[in-house]
Design an enzyme around this catalytic site. Structure first.
Site, mmCIF file in Angstrom:
data_model
loop_
_atom_site.group_PDB
_atom_site.id
_atom_site.type_symbol
_atom_site.label_atom_id
_atom_site.label_comp_id
_atom_site.label_asym_id
_atom_site.label_seq_id
_atom_site.Cartn_x
_atom_site.Cartn_y
_atom_site.Cartn_z
ATOM 1 N N ALA A 64 0.879 -1.159 0.000
ATOM 2 C CA ALA A 64 0.000 0.000 0.000
ATOM 3 C C ALA A 64 0.922 1.216 0.000
ATOM 4 C CB ALA A 64 -0.881 -0.023 1.231
ATOM 5 N N GLY A 109 0.716 -4.826 1.190
ATOM 6 C CA GLY A 109 -0.504 -4.949 0.381
ATOM 7 C C GLY A 109 -0.270 -5.702 -0.925
ATOM 8 N N GLU A 112 -0.448 -9.247 -0.026
ATOM 9 C CA GLU A 112 -1.865 -9.546 0.243
ATOM 10 C C GLU A 112 -2.673 -9.651 -1.046
ATOM 11 O OE1 GLU A 112 -1.876 -6.178 3.033
ATOM 12 O OE2 GLU A 112 -3.005 -7.518 4.345
ATOM 13 N N GLU A 132 4.555 -4.954 7.797
ATOM 14 C CA GLU A 132 3.767 -3.897 8.445
ATOM 15 C C GLU A 132 4.223 -3.577 9.851
ATOM 16 O OE1 GLU A 132 2.557 -6.255 6.554
ATOM 17 O OE2 GLU A 132 1.227 -5.338 5.077
HETATM 18 N N1 DAK Z 1 4.621 3.211 -0.937
HETATM 19 C C1 DAK Z 1 5.008 4.370 -1.530
HETATM 20 N N2 DAK Z 1 6.118 4.511 -2.239
HETATM 21 C C2 DAK Z 1 6.917 3.444 -2.347
HETATM 22 C C3 DAK Z 1 6.598 2.186 -1.747
HETATM 23 C C4 DAK Z 1 5.387 2.104 -1.017
HETATM 24 N N3 DAK Z 1 4.961 0.970 -0.430
HETATM 25 N N4 DAK Z 1 7.603 1.321 -2.029
HETATM 26 C C5 DAK Z 1 8.482 1.999 -2.773
HETATM 27 N N5 DAK Z 1 8.087 3.258 -2.974
HETATM 28 C C6 DAK Z 1 8.743 4.326 -3.744
HETATM 29 C C7 DAK Z 1 9.982 4.808 -2.981
HETATM 30 O O1 DAK Z 1 9.598 5.773 -1.993
HETATM 31 C C8 DAK Z 1 10.775 5.419 -4.119
HETATM 32 O O2 DAK Z 1 10.227 6.668 -4.458
HETATM 33 P P1 DAK Z 1 11.190 7.928 -4.855
HETATM 34 O O3 DAK Z 1 12.096 8.099 -3.695
HETATM 35 O O4 DAK Z 1 11.889 7.444 -6.102
HETATM 36 O O5 DAK Z 1 10.219 9.039 -5.068
HETATM 37 C C9 DAK Z 1 10.475 4.479 -5.297
HETATM 38 O O6 DAK Z 1 9.269 3.786 -4.938
HETATM 39 C C10 DAK Z 1 11.565 3.445 -5.507
HETATM 40 O O7 DAK Z 1 11.806 2.806 -4.270
HETATM 41 P P2 DAK Z 1 13.258 2.755 -3.578
HETATM 42 O O8 DAK Z 1 14.107 3.904 -4.011
HETATM 43 O O9 DAK Z 1 13.041 2.541 -2.129
HETATM 44 O O10 DAK Z 1 13.830 1.417 -4.279
HETATM 45 P P3 DAK Z 1 14.851 0.377 -3.665
HETATM 46 O O11 DAK Z 1 15.193 -0.567 -4.759
HETATM 47 O O12 DAK Z 1 15.984 1.073 -2.932
HETATM 48 O O13 DAK Z 1 14.013 -0.440 -2.567
HETATM 49 C C11 DAK Z 1 12.078 -1.596 -1.704
HETATM 50 C C12 DAK Z 1 12.906 -1.216 -2.947
HETATM 51 C C13 DAK Z 1 10.817 -2.306 -2.189
HETATM 52 C C14 DAK Z 1 12.899 -2.578 -0.849
HETATM 53 C C15 DAK Z 1 11.768 -0.317 -0.902
HETATM 54 O O14 DAK Z 1 11.176 0.632 -1.788
HETATM 55 C C16 DAK Z 1 10.827 -0.543 0.229
HETATM 56 O O15 DAK Z 1 11.216 -1.053 1.293
HETATM 57 N N6 DAK Z 1 9.570 -0.113 0.041
HETATM 58 C C17 DAK Z 1 8.569 -0.184 1.077
HETATM 59 C C18 DAK Z 1 8.013 -1.559 1.081
HETATM 60 C C19 DAK Z 1 7.040 -1.728 2.178
HETATM 61 O O16 DAK Z 1 7.329 -1.564 3.373
HETATM 62 N N7 DAK Z 1 5.825 -2.108 1.770
HETATM 63 C C20 DAK Z 1 4.801 -2.386 2.672
HETATM 64 C C21 DAK Z 1 3.983 -1.147 2.866
HETATM 65 S S1 DAK Z 1 2.860 -1.375 4.165
HETATM 66 C C22 DAK Z 1 -4.158 -1.048 4.325
HETATM 67 C C23 DAK Z 1 -4.103 -2.139 3.617
HETATM 68 C C24 DAK Z 1 -2.950 -2.766 3.474
HETATM 69 C C25 DAK Z 1 -1.830 -2.296 4.057
HETATM 70 C C26 DAK Z 1 -1.901 -1.188 4.748
HETATM 71 C C27 DAK Z 1 -3.044 -0.560 4.885
HETATM 72 N N8 DAK Z 1 -5.333 -0.378 4.473
HETATM 73 C C28 DAK Z 1 -6.331 -0.658 3.537
HETATM 74 C C29 DAK Z 1 -5.463 0.687 5.365
HETATM 75 C C30 DAK Z 1 -0.614 -2.870 3.829
HETATM 76 C C31 DAK Z 1 0.455 -2.226 4.281
HETATM 77 C C32 DAK Z 1 1.558 -2.085 3.420
HETATM 78 O O17 DAK Z 1 1.513 -2.423 2.283
#
Ligand code: DAK
Length: 259
Positions: A64, A109, A112, A132
């Site tokens: 997400a 997400g 998921e 998360e």
């Molecule tokens: N959201 C927003 N932007 C994201 C993102 C994300 N989940 N993942 C990556 N990006 C963006 C980065 O901010 C970056 O943007 P700029 O800096 O270029 O503007 C761009 O994508 C490229 O990412 P990186 O520069 O970080 O690339 P790397 O190769 O260095 O790293 C990575 C890739 C996938 C390891 C890293 O980007 C990362 O750790 N991303 C976060 C992954 C993460 O934690 N995902 C889980 C998010 S929590 C809900 C339902 C479901 C959920 C929540 C709420 N509701 C309905 C309320 C689920 C929760 C989640 O999904």
């Protein structure tokens, strides 16, 4: 005009590609709305199987959208969770099989979303995780119960509590995916599987999916609302705000305080 999602038709197979590569295909509200619209408009006369994949070579869906979620209130987070859940549930009970072709990161997400599909195959660079808890929240799109259902409670709890990343070979070992291919082969293999499915009786295939869904449904709905409530309760906390800000600022988060 769909800016974040593409859909193409190959005989009886529809292929939906999530294409928001600047954010590694992360799911924001707009993208979810577009996905919902596409799913609502599938013509089952001409479509017998759906493939879901991500654009590019790096990510299926990196989660997400953290930039979007960062400022949500408890109530907004709960609502976001319910909207997302309604779409993911829709995927789960579409009258046709849905294959996730996971072409890279499937985090939060994104994992998921893959879990809501009927079948998952992955490229060898795929990485799965429910990170998360490292962001001060919990999975909000069904990750808790769908992961348990697929890989068993012990492994699911390990992955959910640690946020550990699971690479393709381990994902295969624990049953998170059915098969692993090279990235260039992945979509082709998904289509091949889809073609086999499409040759079979659509009534039979659909009936199997419905029966399997009905059996699990009663169980899942109650759990889903519990998840949404607990998810909402993680917001407006110092830990959630700090962890999400740190991720966006590309710095380590301060240790969690429990506040
Ligand atoms: N959201 C927003 N932007 C994201 C993102 C994300 N989940 N993942 C990556 N990006 C963006 C980065 O901010 C970056 O943007 P700029 O800096 O270029 O503007 C761009 O994508 C490229 O990412 P990186 O520069 O970080 O690339 P790397 O190769 O260095 O790293 C990575 C890739 C996938 C390891 C890293 O980007 C990362 O750790 N991303 C976060 C992954 C993460 O934690 N995902 C889980 C998010 S929590 C809900 C339902 C479901 C959920 C929540 C709420 N509701 C309905 C309320 C689920 C929760 C989640 O999904």
């Amino acid at each position: 005009m769909m800016v974040n999602i593409k859909i193409e038709q190959k005989d009886y197979i529809a292929i939906i590609t999530i294409d928001r590569q600047q954010a590694l295909n992360a799911l924001n509200r707009e993208l979810l709305n577009q996905l919902k619209e596409l799913l609502n408009n599938i013509n089952y006369e001409t479509t017998r199987c759906l493939i879901l994949t991500g654009a590019g070579e790096k990510a299926f869906v990196a989660g997400a959208d953290i930039a979007y979620m960062k400022t949500l209130s408890k109530k907004q987070a709960e609502e976001f969770s319910i909207i997302g859940n309604s779409i993911f549930n829709k995927i789960e009970h579409l009258p046709i099989p849905v294959i996730a072709a996971v072409n890279g990161f499937a985090l939060g997400g994104g994992c998921e979303l893959a879990l809501a599909c009927d079948i998952r195959i992955a490229s060898d660079n795929a990485v799965f995780s429910q990170p998360e808890v490292s962001l001060g929240i919990i999975p909000g799109f069904g990750g808790t119960f769908r992961l348990s259902r697929l890989v068993g409670e012990g492994i699911a709890k390990e992955l959910l509590f640690t946020g550990d990343r699971v690479k393709a070979p381990r994902a295969l070992e624990i049953g998170l995916v059915n098969a692993v291919y090279t990235l260039p082969e992945l979509l082709e293999k998904a289509i091949e599987m889809g073609e086999k499915i499409c040759k079979n009786s659509p009534i039979g295939v659909s009936a199997i999916k419905s029966v399997m869904y009905e059996v699990q449904k009663a169980d899942i709905y109650g759990k889903m609302y519990a998840e949404a409530e607990y998810f909402g309760n993680c917001f407006e906390t110092e830990d959630q705000k700090e962890a999400m800000t740190a991720m966006l600022e590309k710095r380590p988060a301060k240790p969690f305080t429990g506040k």
